[in-house]
Design an enzyme around this catalytic site. Structure first.
Site, mmCIF file in Angstrom:
data_model
loop_
_atom_site.group_PDB
_atom_site.id
_atom_site.type_symbol
_atom_site.label_atom_id
_atom_site.label_comp_id
_atom_site.label_asym_id
_atom_site.label_seq_id
_atom_site.Cartn_x
_atom_site.Cartn_y
_atom_site.Cartn_z
ATOM 1 N N HIS A 1 0.826 -1.210 0.000
ATOM 2 C CA HIS A 1 0.000 0.000 0.000
ATOM 3 C C HIS A 1 0.864 1.266 0.000
ATOM 4 O O HIS A 1 0.337 2.379 0.087
ATOM 5 C CB HIS A 1 -0.913 -0.033 1.236
ATOM 6 C CG HIS A 1 -2.076 0.889 1.179
ATOM 7 N ND1 HIS A 1 -2.314 1.849 2.145
ATOM 8 C CD2 HIS A 1 -3.085 1.013 0.281
ATOM 9 C CE1 HIS A 1 -3.406 2.523 1.842
ATOM 10 N NE2 HIS A 1 -3.903 2.039 0.719
ATOM 11 N N ASP B 1 16.841 11.128 -7.586
ATOM 12 C CA ASP B 1 18.280 11.404 -7.428
ATOM 13 C C ASP B 1 18.765 11.228 -5.992
ATOM 14 O O ASP B 1 19.836 11.720 -5.626
ATOM 15 C CB ASP B 1 18.613 12.823 -7.902
ATOM 16 C CG ASP B 1 18.459 12.984 -9.408
ATOM 17 O OD1 ASP B 1 18.406 11.949 -10.101
ATOM 18 O OD2 ASP B 1 18.388 14.137 -9.876
ATOM 19 N N LYS C 1 -4.784 10.597 5.427
ATOM 20 C CA LYS C 1 -4.445 9.725 6.542
ATOM 21 C C LYS C 1 -3.525 10.512 7.483
ATOM 22 O O LYS C 1 -2.314 10.607 7.258
ATOM 23 C CB LYS C 1 -3.743 8.468 6.063
ATOM 24 C CG LYS C 1 -4.542 7.697 4.986
ATOM 25 C CD LYS C 1 -3.715 7.547 3.757
ATOM 26 C CE LYS C 1 -4.362 6.882 2.586
ATOM 27 N NZ LYS C 1 -5.560 6.170 2.655
ATOM 28 N N LYS D 1 3.257 4.463 -0.989
ATOM 29 C CA LYS D 1 3.403 5.445 -2.066
ATOM 30 C C LYS D 1 4.735 6.146 -1.842
ATOM 31 O O LYS D 1 4.886 6.937 -0.905
ATOM 32 C CB LYS D 1 2.275 6.487 -2.054
ATOM 33 C CG LYS D 1 0.903 5.924 -2.405
ATOM 34 C CD LYS D 1 0.157 5.475 -1.195
ATOM 35 C CE LYS D 1 -1.247 5.013 -1.572
ATOM 36 N NZ LYS D 1 -1.883 4.274 -0.476
ATOM 37 N N ASP E 1 -1.715 16.284 20.468
ATOM 38 C CA ASP E 1 -1.317 17.554 21.077
ATOM 39 C C ASP E 1 -0.533 18.361 20.041
ATOM 40 O O ASP E 1 -0.963 18.514 18.919
ATOM 41 C CB ASP E 1 -0.500 17.325 22.345
ATOM 42 C CG ASP E 1 -1.352 16.712 23.470
ATOM 43 O OD1 ASP E 1 -2.588 16.735 23.336
ATOM 44 O OD2 ASP E 1 -0.782 16.210 24.457
ATOM 45 N N HIS F 1 -9.632 11.275 1.733
ATOM 46 C CA HIS F 1 -8.748 10.119 1.680
ATOM 47 C C HIS F 1 -7.485 10.351 2.514
ATOM 48 O O HIS F 1 -6.580 9.533 2.546
ATOM 49 C CB HIS F 1 -8.367 9.840 0.219
ATOM 50 C CG HIS F 1 -7.703 8.529 -0.019
ATOM 51 N ND1 HIS F 1 -6.371 8.421 -0.376
ATOM 52 C CD2 HIS F 1 -8.175 7.257 0.036
ATOM 53 C CE1 HIS F 1 -6.065 7.147 -0.540
ATOM 54 N NE2 HIS F 1 -7.134 6.418 -0.297
#
Length: 492
Positions: free
Chosen positions: A234, A241, A412, A236, A417, A410
């Site tokens: 899952h 470089d 996440k 990404k 605090d 979508h």
């Protein structure tokens, strides 16, 4: 007669697997559920267990150890060994009450940093500059610019890549860079990109120009016997470089730039990093590449020397069924328990285990402000319905739930605090914590945390509160649907 013999064999196999499950000391409730399924539906139970129930964590840990030993024999682990030494050094300093480069740091940060150091090779770094993007348009605009500026290599790792308008743009830019001599490697999840099982032109056009493209845990053949459908990559990740890195929740598809009529505006969170933490993203990518190709790519040009980029303190954390510990799960649990004022969560799916749910309820009951932002629009119906069964308990304990109605949420994000924020690919659900391969950035910088918090408050303005009284009076049919969906939440 033949059917009776087959049924008896399945019952015998069910008993053997049940004994095995008991000896593995798994979660008692899950073990009992499997045993009950075996007793009532032995054939269906065995097939379901083959696809979804095996303890893949132990299997993959053994494989990972063997692979690590092979890499050591080739004496090509210099970067990984350096990371291990750095993590061990940092862990020792924290035990002694010291933390390099930082003064008057929150004690809770020390504990989260230490936990992540002890559950994996996740050293913290401070030479980082971080930019936050709140949707795909921002992300891809900057990503395309960075791709155009690439000189040596481009590494991409995505759960979903679609032959789409934005996909075509990225493909064209990559082909142009490949023609210019830039080395490009792509890892895609074989199930997340299932469309390419039938339409291979998109990737094949890139392969013509020397772009290397591989699937992660190829799933078409191994699903029935290996359970690999249940364990997906899952992550990404983009590394350019060895100096610029991207990670977050945005895949490559037109819905992520707001061009899906059903979802409309797609609200997400993604970050761009310049600095030492890019090394950590690079190591995750290279390890995943080796895991699927057996090719070692640890070369010095992949880890160039970096100048001062900024002062953001952060840790890049990877987790998956091949890890010793559920690092993100543990870190979230500890941080939630340490909250004094507020816990803010953005997630498209909310399926916590009992420990996280109890920690959140305890925080709310003790007076900590708990707000969960959740999409009003559902992209996965059953998961969405199951999430509402948990909201009942959150509301009863004094927490608040808001439904985002500007489009699809979508993002996440978790903010505790003002001492910690985390964003990446992991949702607030069991699949992200226990089953999928994920990557998140844990951020301890006041300025970045405040920026993430501001984005959260902006989203709150585009949301409606899920009022407890109205929610409790929802119809009985809906309550039944939620309860049934919750029964299957460990598999969702």
């Amino acid at each position: 007669m033949v059917l009776k013999i087959i049924l008896v064999l399945f019952y015998i196999l069910s008993v053997i697997i049940s004994i095995k499950l008991i000896l593995e000391n798994r979660d008692p409730s899950k073990t009992l559920i499997w045993i009950l399924i075996f007793m009532l539906f032995p054939v269906i139970g065995i097939l379901a267990y083959a696809a979804l129930g095996r303890n893949i964590r132990k299997i993959k840990m053994n494989k990972a150890y063997k692979m690590a030993n092979n890499m050591k024999k080739e004496n090509l682990l210099f970067n990984l060994d350096e990371m291990k030494e750095l993590a061990q050094c940092q862990s020792t300093m924290i035990k002694e009450g010291k933390l390099p480069y930082s003064k008057n740091i929150d004690f809770r940060v020390l504990r989260v940093v230490s936990l992540l150091l002890n559950t994996g090779i996740f050293p913290f770094t401070i030479n980082n500059n971080v930019e936050i993007y709140v949707d795909g348009n921002e992300k891809f605009k900057n990503l395309i610019k960075d791709i155009r500026d690439a000189k040596d290599h481009i590494h991409l790792e995505y759960f979903i890549i679609k032959d789409s308008e934005i996909g075509e743009k990225i493909k064209k830019e990559l082909i142009d860079k490949a023609k210019a001599g830039v080395k490009i490697r792509i890892i895609y999840d074989d199930v997340g990109c299932w469309r390419f099982w039938f339409h291979r032109k998109f990737f094949n056009e890139m392969r013509i120009y020397g772009i290397e493209i591989i699937p992660y845990l190829k799933g078409k053949i191994t699903i029935p016997i290996g359970g690999q459908l249940n364990y997906r990559n899952h992550r990404k990740i983009v590394v350019i470089d060895g100096k610029i890195g991207y990670t977050g929740g945005i895949n490559i598809g037109d819905e992520y730039i707001g061009k899906n009529k059903k979802f409309g505006y797609w609200r997400d969170t993604h970050i761009r990093i310049e600095g030492t933490s890019v090394y950590m993203l690079q190591m995750i990518f290279l390890t995943d590449w080796y895991y699927n190709t057996k090719k070692v790519l640890l070369k010095e040009n992949l880890f160039p020397k970096l100048n001062d980029k900024g002062s953001c303190m952060m840790q890049i954390v990877a987790s998956g069924p091949d890890s010793d510990w559920e690092s993100m799960h543990y870190a979230y649990f500890y941080a939630i328990c340490q909250a004094k004022k507020s816990i803010y969560i953005e997630t498209p799916y909310f399926i916590p285990d009992e420990s996280l749910l109890k920690a959140l309820k305890c925080a709310a009951l003790s007076g900590v402000e708990l707000i969960i932002l959740f999409p009003k629009i559902a992209d996965h119906k059953i998961v969405n319905i199951a999430s509402y069964s948990y909201f009942q308990e959150i509301l009863e304990s004094g927490g608040k739930v808001y439904l985002y109605n500007k489009g699809f949420l979508h993002s996440k994000v978790i903010i505790i605090d003002n001492f910690m924020a985390s964003t990446g690919s992991a949702n607030m659900d069991l699949r992200s914590f226990k089953l999928n391969f994920e990557v998140n950035a844990f951020i301890y910088d006041d300025n970045i945390i405040n920026e993430i918090k501001k984005d959260f408050m902006d989203d709150l303005e585009n949301s409606e509160e899920l009022e407890r009284n109205k929610f409790e009076n929802r119809n009985t049919a809906m309550k039944i649907k939620e309860s049934i969906a919750r029964l299957f939440s460990p598999l969702l």
